[in-house]
Design a protein around this motif. Structure first.
Motif, PDB file in Angstrom:
ATOM      1  N   ALA A  58      -5.245  52.899  -0.066  1.00 58.02           N
ATOM      2  CA  ALA A  58      -4.443  53.256   1.106  1.00 58.02           C
ATOM      3  C   ALA A  58      -3.823  54.638   0.939  1.00 58.02           C
ATOM      4  O   ALA A  58      -3.854  55.463   1.862  1.00 58.02           O
ATOM      5  CB  ALA A  58      -3.357  52.212   1.353  1.00 58.02           C
ATOM      6  N   ARG A  59      -3.254  54.914  -0.227  1.00 60.41           N
ATOM      7  CA  ARG A  59      -2.663  56.234  -0.490  1.00 60.41           C
ATOM      8  C   ARG A  59      -3.737  57.313  -0.422  1.00 60.41           C
ATOM      9  O   ARG A  59      -3.548  58.360   0.189  1.00 60.41           O
ATOM     10  CB  ARG A  59      -2.001  56.248  -1.870  1.00 60.41           C
ATOM     11  CG  ARG A  59      -1.377  57.603  -2.229  1.00 60.41           C
ATOM     12  CD  ARG A  59      -1.068  57.726  -3.696  1.00 60.41           C
ATOM     13  NE  ARG A  59      -2.353  57.726  -4.404  1.00 60.41           N
ATOM     14  CZ  ARG A  59      -2.495  57.495  -5.691  1.00 60.41           C
ATOM     15  NH1 ARG A  59      -1.466  57.232  -6.431  1.00 60.41           N
ATOM     16  NH2 ARG A  59      -3.687  57.523  -6.252  1.00 60.41           N
ATOM     17  N   LEU A  60      -4.882  57.048  -1.023  1.00 62.20           N
ATOM     18  CA  LEU A  60      -5.981  58.000  -1.027  1.00 62.20           C
ATOM     19  C   LEU A  60      -6.510  58.219   0.398  1.00 62.20           C
ATOM     20  O   LEU A  60      -6.769  59.348   0.804  1.00 62.20           O
ATOM     21  CB  LEU A  60      -7.096  57.486  -1.945  1.00 62.20           C
ATOM     22  CG  LEU A  60      -8.104  58.497  -2.440  1.00 62.20           C
ATOM     23  CD1 LEU A  60      -7.433  59.606  -3.239  1.00 62.20           C
ATOM     24  CD2 LEU A  60      -9.155  57.789  -3.295  1.00 62.20           C
ATOM     25  N   GLY A  61      -6.621  57.152   1.160  1.00 61.57           N
ATOM     26  CA  GLY A  61      -7.080  57.261   2.538  1.00 61.57           C
ATOM     27  C   GLY A  61      -6.140  58.096   3.392  1.00 61.57           C
ATOM     28  O   GLY A  61      -6.576  58.895   4.225  1.00 61.57           O
ATOM     29  N   ALA A  62      -4.839  57.931   3.186  1.00 59.03           N
ATOM     30  CA  ALA A  62      -3.863  58.729   3.937  1.00 59.03           C
ATOM     31  C   ALA A  62      -4.056  60.217   3.657  1.00 59.03           C
ATOM     32  O   ALA A  62      -3.970  61.043   4.574  1.00 59.03           O
ATOM     33  CB  ALA A  62      -2.443  58.286   3.581  1.00 59.03           C
ATOM     34  N   PHE A  63      -4.335  60.578   2.409  1.00 55.67           N
ATOM     35  CA  PHE A  63      -4.574  61.969   2.037  1.00 55.67           C
ATOM     36  C   PHE A  63      -5.823  62.519   2.737  1.00 55.67           C
ATOM     37  O   PHE A  63      -5.783  63.567   3.377  1.00 55.67           O
ATOM     38  CB  PHE A  63      -4.717  62.090   0.515  1.00 55.67           C
ATOM     39  CG  PHE A  63      -5.172  63.439   0.037  1.00 55.67           C
ATOM     40  CD1 PHE A  63      -4.279  64.489  -0.087  1.00 55.67           C
ATOM     41  CD2 PHE A  63      -6.503  63.658  -0.304  1.00 55.67           C
ATOM     42  CE1 PHE A  63      -4.700  65.736  -0.535  1.00 55.67           C
ATOM     43  CE2 PHE A  63      -6.934  64.897  -0.750  1.00 55.67           C
ATOM     44  CZ  PHE A  63      -6.020  65.943  -0.864  1.00 55.67           C
ATOM     45  N   TYR A  64      -6.950  61.805   2.638  1.00 58.66           N
ATOM     46  CA  TYR A  64      -8.194  62.295   3.231  1.00 58.66           C
ATOM     47  C   TYR A  64      -8.110  62.330   4.762  1.00 58.66           C
ATOM     48  O   TYR A  64      -8.690  63.206   5.393  1.00 58.66           O
ATOM     49  CB  TYR A  64      -9.396  61.494   2.735  1.00 58.66           C
ATOM     50  CG  TYR A  64      -9.823  61.944   1.362  1.00 58.66           C
ATOM     51  CD1 TYR A  64     -10.676  63.027   1.217  1.00 58.66           C
ATOM     52  CD2 TYR A  64      -9.346  61.331   0.217  1.00 58.66           C
ATOM     53  CE1 TYR A  64     -11.052  63.479  -0.037  1.00 58.66           C
ATOM     54  CE2 TYR A  64      -9.708  61.775  -1.044  1.00 58.66           C
ATOM     55  CZ  TYR A  64     -10.562  62.850  -1.164  1.00 58.66           C
ATOM     56  OH  TYR A  64     -10.926  63.303  -2.418  1.00 58.66           O
ATOM     57  N   ALA A  65      -7.363  61.417   5.360  1.00 56.99           N
ATOM     58  CA  ALA A  65      -7.167  61.459   6.814  1.00 56.99           C
ATOM     59  C   ALA A  65      -6.324  62.667   7.207  1.00 56.99           C
ATOM     60  O   ALA A  65      -6.650  63.371   8.168  1.00 56.99           O
ATOM     61  CB  ALA A  65      -6.506  60.165   7.291  1.00 56.99           C
ATOM     62  N   ALA A  66      -5.253  62.928   6.456  1.00 60.04           N
ATOM     63  CA  ALA A  66      -4.358  64.035   6.790  1.00 60.04           C
ATOM     64  C   ALA A  66      -4.994  65.393   6.565  1.00 60.04           C
ATOM     65  O   ALA A  66      -4.795  66.318   7.349  1.00 60.04           O
ATOM     66  CB  ALA A  66      -3.065  63.918   5.973  1.00 60.04           C
ATOM     67  N   VAL A  67      -5.766  65.541   5.486  1.00 57.11           N
ATOM     68  CA  VAL A  67      -6.325  66.851   5.140  1.00 57.11           C
ATOM     69  C   VAL A  67      -7.666  67.090   5.826  1.00 57.11           C
ATOM     70  O   VAL A  67      -7.914  68.182   6.352  1.00 57.11           O
ATOM     71  CB  VAL A  67      -6.467  67.001   3.610  1.00 57.11           C
ATOM     72  CG1 VAL A  67      -7.206  68.281   3.254  1.00 57.11           C
ATOM     73  CG2 VAL A  67      -5.095  66.974   2.946  1.00 57.11           C
ATOM     74  N   PHE A  68      -8.535  66.103   5.847  1.00 55.77           N
ATOM     75  CA  PHE A  68      -9.908  66.292   6.319  1.00 55.77           C
ATOM     76  C   PHE A  68     -10.219  65.588   7.639  1.00 55.77           C
ATOM     77  O   PHE A  68     -11.363  65.563   8.073  1.00 55.77           O
ATOM     78  CB  PHE A  68     -10.898  65.805   5.251  1.00 55.77           C
ATOM     79  CG  PHE A  68     -10.817  66.561   3.963  1.00 55.77           C
ATOM     80  CD1 PHE A  68     -11.379  67.830   3.857  1.00 55.77           C
ATOM     81  CD2 PHE A  68     -10.164  66.038   2.867  1.00 55.77           C
ATOM     82  CE1 PHE A  68     -11.299  68.545   2.676  1.00 55.77           C
ATOM     83  CE2 PHE A  68     -10.077  66.745   1.674  1.00 55.77           C
ATOM     84  CZ  PHE A  68     -10.647  68.002   1.581  1.00 55.77           C
ATOM     85  N   ASP A  69      -9.209  64.998   8.284  1.00 58.72           N
ATOM     86  CA  ASP A  69      -9.420  64.211   9.506  1.00 58.72           C
ATOM     87  C   ASP A  69     -10.429  63.087   9.277  1.00 58.72           C
ATOM     88  O   ASP A  69     -11.189  62.711  10.171  1.00 58.72           O
ATOM     89  CB  ASP A  69      -9.875  65.090  10.677  1.00 58.72           C
ATOM     90  CG  ASP A  69      -8.803  66.058  11.146  1.00 58.72           C
ATOM     91  OD1 ASP A  69      -7.610  65.809  10.884  1.00 58.72           O
ATOM     92  OD2 ASP A  69      -9.160  67.073  11.780  1.00 58.72           O
ATOM     93  N   ALA A  70     -10.452  62.550   8.069  1.00 54.63           N
ATOM     94  CA  ALA A  70     -11.377  61.462   7.739  1.00 54.63           C
ATOM     95  C   ALA A  70     -11.029  60.210   8.539  1.00 54.63           C
ATOM     96  O   ALA A  70      -9.866  59.969   8.868  1.00 54.63           O
ATOM     97  CB  ALA A  70     -11.305  61.143   6.245  1.00 54.63           C
ATOM     98  N   GLU A  71     -12.054  59.445   8.857  1.00 57.05           N
ATOM     99  CA  GLU A  71     -11.867  58.142   9.483  1.00 57.05           C
ATOM    100  C   GLU A  71     -11.871  57.103   8.363  1.00 57.05           C
ATOM    101  O   GLU A  71     -12.844  57.008   7.616  1.00 57.05           O
ATOM    102  CB  GLU A  71     -12.989  57.865  10.473  1.00 57.05           C
ATOM    103  CG  GLU A  71     -13.027  58.853  11.618  1.00 57.05           C
ATOM    104  CD  GLU A  71     -14.279  58.704  12.473  1.00 57.05           C
ATOM    105  OE1 GLU A  71     -15.105  57.792  12.213  1.00 57.05           O
ATOM    106  OE2 GLU A  71     -14.444  59.524  13.388  1.00 57.05           O
ATOM    107  N   ILE A  72     -10.805  56.330   8.271  1.00 59.08           N
ATOM    108  CA  ILE A  72     -10.654  55.363   7.185  1.00 59.08           C
ATOM    109  C   ILE A  72     -10.960  53.968   7.721  1.00 59.08           C
ATOM    110  O   ILE A  72     -10.308  53.493   8.660  1.00 59.08           O
ATOM    111  CB  ILE A  72      -9.218  55.406   6.605  1.00 59.08           C
ATOM    112  CG1 ILE A  72      -8.799  56.841   6.280  1.00 59.08           C
ATOM    113  CG2 ILE A  72      -9.117  54.479   5.390  1.00 59.08           C
ATOM    114  CD1 ILE A  72      -9.707  57.594   5.335  1.00 59.08           C
ATOM    115  N   GLY A  73     -11.948  53.334   7.123  1.00 61.13           N
ATOM    116  CA  GLY A  73     -12.311  51.981   7.525  1.00 61.13           C
ATOM    117  C   GLY A  73     -11.388  50.955   6.904  1.00 61.13           C
ATOM    118  O   GLY A  73     -10.491  51.280   6.116  1.00 61.13           O
ATOM    119  N   GLU A  74     -11.606  49.701   7.254  1.00 62.40           N
ATOM    120  CA  GLU A  74     -10.769  48.659   6.674  1.00 62.40           C
ATOM    121  C   GLU A  74     -11.234  48.332   5.260  1.00 62.40           C
ATOM    122  O   GLU A  74     -12.397  48.527   4.907  1.00 62.40           O
ATOM    123  CB  GLU A  74     -10.751  47.413   7.548  1.00 62.40           C
ATOM    124  CG  GLU A  74     -12.076  46.736   7.759  1.00 62.40           C
ATOM    125  CD  GLU A  74     -11.954  45.551   8.688  1.00 62.40           C
ATOM    126  OE1 GLU A  74     -11.742  44.423   8.194  1.00 62.40           O
ATOM    127  OE2 GLU A  74     -12.078  45.759   9.909  1.00 62.40           O
TER     128      GLU A  74
END
Length: 142
Positions: free
Chosen positions: A17-33
Motif C-alpha cells: 500500500a505504501r509503495l503503491g501510494a508512491f508510484y501513483a503519486a509520482v508516476f500516475d500508476a494505476e494500483i490494482g487490488e
C-alpha cells in the motif's frame, strides 16, 4: 525483434500500500487490488500499472526477508535496478519534480549519450531510473 517491451517486473515489498501510494503519486500508476497469491496463503500480489504495456507485480511474503536486501549497485542480485521510459520531455520533467518532492531523488539528470537519465529510490529502497531519449536535444528537459 520479436518483443515490443517489458510486460512486468516482479518485486518484493513489506508494504504494498505504501509503495503503491508512491508510484501513483509520482508516476500516475494505476494500483490494482491486493489479492492472495501462491499455495501457502501468506503471499499477496498487487499489480501497479506503470505504462501502457508495463506493470510492477508487487508481492508480499511475510516469511521472506528478501525485500530488505538493498546493497550497493551491482551487488543487489539478478535485478539491480530498472529503467522506465518517459513518455515525453514534459513527462520527464514532471516525474523529476515529483521524485524530488517525495525525497526519492536529488534531481540530478545524467547524460548517457543517447538519453537523459534520472535515478531514484522508491520507499522500499529499490533503485529505478527514468530515461528520455535525446532525439537531438542538447540540454536536459527542465
Amino acid at each position: 525483434m520479436l518483443t515490443d517491451g517489458v510486460d512486468h517486473i516482479a518485486t518484493l515489498s513489506h508494504d504494498a500500500a505504501r509503495l503503491g501510494a508512491f508510484y501513483a503519486a509520482v508516476f500516475d500508476a494505476e494500483i490494482g487490488e491486493t489479492r492472495p497469491h501462491g499455495q501457502q496463503g501468506e503471499e499477496t500480489m498487487t499489480v501497479f500499472r506503470i505504462g501502457p504495456h508495463t506493470e510492477l507485480n508487487v508481492f508480499t511474503v511475510p516469511s521472506s526477508d528478501e525485500a530488505d536486501r538493498q546493497t550497493p549497485m551491482w551487488h543487489r542480485g539478478r535485478l539491480d535496478h530498472f529503467g522506465l521510459h518517459a513518455a515525453s520531455p514534459e513527462a520527464f520533467a514532471t516525474i523529476r519534480d515529483r521524485l524530488v518532492a517525495h525525497g526519492a531523488s536529488d534531481g540530478t539528470v545524467n547524460d548517457f549519450g543517447g538519453a537523459w537519465s534520472l535515478f531514484f529510490r522508491d520507499p522500499d529502497g529499490l533503485e529505478g531510473e527514468v530515461l528520455l531519449p535525446k532525439d537531438g536535444a542538447t540540454a536536459p528537459p527542465a
